[in-house]
Design a protein around this motif. Structure first.
Motif, PDB file in Angstrom:
ATOM      1  N   GLY A  71      87.451 -34.222 -81.074  1.00  0.00           N
ATOM      2  CA  GLY A  71      86.165 -33.294 -81.019  1.00  0.00           C
ATOM      3  C   GLY A  71      86.230 -32.081 -80.528  1.00  0.00           C
ATOM      4  N   SER A 350      84.812 -31.841 -85.595  1.00  0.00           N
ATOM      5  CA  SER A 350      84.494 -32.100 -84.275  1.00  0.00           C
ATOM      6  C   SER A 350      83.226 -32.815 -84.074  1.00  0.00           C
ATOM      7  N   ASN A 353      83.683 -36.583 -84.473  1.00  0.00           N
ATOM      8  CA  ASN A 353      84.511 -37.336 -83.355  1.00  0.00           C
ATOM      9  C   ASN A 353      83.390 -37.311 -82.301  1.00  0.00           C
ATOM     10  N   LEU A 354      82.920 -36.305 -82.018  1.00  0.00           N
ATOM     11  CA  LEU A 354      81.889 -36.089 -80.790  1.00  0.00           C
ATOM     12  C   LEU A 354      80.634 -37.415 -80.947  1.00  0.00           C
TER      13      LEU A 354
END
Length: 402
Positions: A71, A350, A353-354
């Protein structure tokens, strides 16, 4: 004015040349390797921990840290490599990922294993930032969503086949053998990419979309990125703890829980296929329908978790919806970010995944509450996500009918 990048063209649709079909297969196989390697520690927590002398929780932390690494690095590294030829960048990313996997397999201790995972995580984000745009560039006009679905089928295959087989292999020959097997497959895929993956023209980014955050200035993209983070956060709030949910609340045994997780993965193939078939025609409608199906499956799971037939139906619908979600989100991100597809995808990666990391942490914070509250908690961020996705309608126009 150039036609929209996903517009249907009149007349019969051309089929991709054989080299391009081989290229899509290479990208799908690479996706399988990347996702299998990413999730491999989940099924090998105890063997890794016993061998390296650390607790299961410290091994599990590798998955969370991996997600946050992706991320935080996807956008800046994709920006830094924006001028590279796409084929060379893909080969470099695959080579570094294989190197990191080999380092994991040979790690003498936990810190070296963590370094290997970090190395894989840094290029993981770049891979996902370019793979959808690469697939779309290899597809005939009007078939970009289908090409994206082909590549994302590697993700479903990793969940259904890769991770379970890796777990079985780890139990038979040791966790290092499982990592060696994925590294060998990754190196084989790298060799195939050198042979079969064609290069694609690199799109020049207009001034308004240049710079690290330039893509976020494109109309509608910021909302789509935020919607992605919220949807994934909600999903992983409950998915991270789906095993205790099915075991403790629904009273499924170990074998039945494994069968349900396999059903979830198999249903994902249907979701991927449907999103690819329908996504080229009405991308925005398919996206909103997918979000609604995801929310509906969680409502059914929360309300019917103690009724086994309803729980089974909820898991199947959940698998269909979440497998379709990345395809529909990625297709809309590419539409909104057509001027800078790789940069737009990097922000999507990003956010995704965050969302994984934040969802796992949220589920952990709720672990002291009854496990049956997790599906309802997962619905909370999905309401604003649906609103954000809806507001992108003006920017993400459906392709005109043929």
């Amino acid at each position: 004015m150039n036609p929209p990048p996903f517009a249907e063209q009149a007349g019969p649709l051309p089929q991709p040349p054989p080299r391009h079909r081989s290229g899509l297969l290479v990208l799908a196989t690479t996706t399988f390797v990347v996702v299998t390697t990413e999730l491999l520690p989940v099924g090998l927590l105890t063997p890794i921990g016993d061998d390296l002398g650390v607790t299961d929780s410290r091994v599990g932390l590798l998955v969370t840290v991996y997600a946050f690494t992706v991320g935080l690095t996807a956008a800046p590294l994709t920006h830094a490599t924006a001028g590279w030829p796409r084929r060379r960048l893909h080969l470099t990313v695959s080579a570094v990922f294989s190197l990191g996997t080999v380092l994991c397999a040979t790690a003498p201790n936990y810190p070296v294993l963590a370094i290997g995972r970090f190395l894989c995580g840094t290029v993981h984000g770049v891979f996902w930032s370019i793979v959808a745009g690469y697939a779309a560039a290899l597809a005939p006009p009007g078939r970009q969503a289908r090409a994206t679905a082909v590549v994302f089928a590697g993700n479903s295959a990793a969940l259904v086949l890769g991770v379970p087989l890796g777990t079985v292999l780890g139990g038979a020959v040791g966790w290092r053998g499982a990592f060696c097997a994925t590294a060998a497959l990754g190196l084989g895929t790298l060799a195939a990419a050198r042979r079969f993956l064609p290069d694609v023209p690199h799109r020049r980014v207009p001034p308004r979309a240049s710079g690290l955050g330039g893509a976020l200035r494109l109309p509608g993209l910021r909302g789509m990125v935020a919607a992605t983070a919220l949807l994934v956060l909600g999903h992983f709030t409950v998915y991270t703890y789906v095993t205790p949910l099915l075991r403790d609340a629904a009273a499924f045994g170990t074998a039945a829980t494994s069968a349900l997780l396999a059903l979830y993965g198999l249903a994902g193939f249907l979701g991927t296929w449907l999103s690819g078939v329908l996504g080229d025609r009405r991308p925005h409608t398919v996206l909103l329908s997918t979000i609604a199906l995801l929310a509906g499956s969680l409502v059914l799971l929360g309300a019917g978790i103690r009724l086994r037939p309803l729980a089974v139906a909820a898991v199947a619908l959940w698998g269909i919806a979440f497998a379709a979600l990345p395809v529909t989100l990625q297709s809309n991100v590419l539409r909104l970010g057509a001027d800078a597809p790789d940069a737009a995808s990097s922000w999507y990666v990003s956010a995704f995944n965050l969302g994984i990391g934040a969802g796992a942490l949220t589920g952990g914070l709720l672990s002291n509450s009854p496990v049956t509250t997790l599906p309802w908690a997962a619905l909370i961020p999905m309401a604003p996500a649906l609103l954000l996705a809806h507001t992108s309608r003006g920017a993400s126009r459906p392709s005109p009918p043929r």
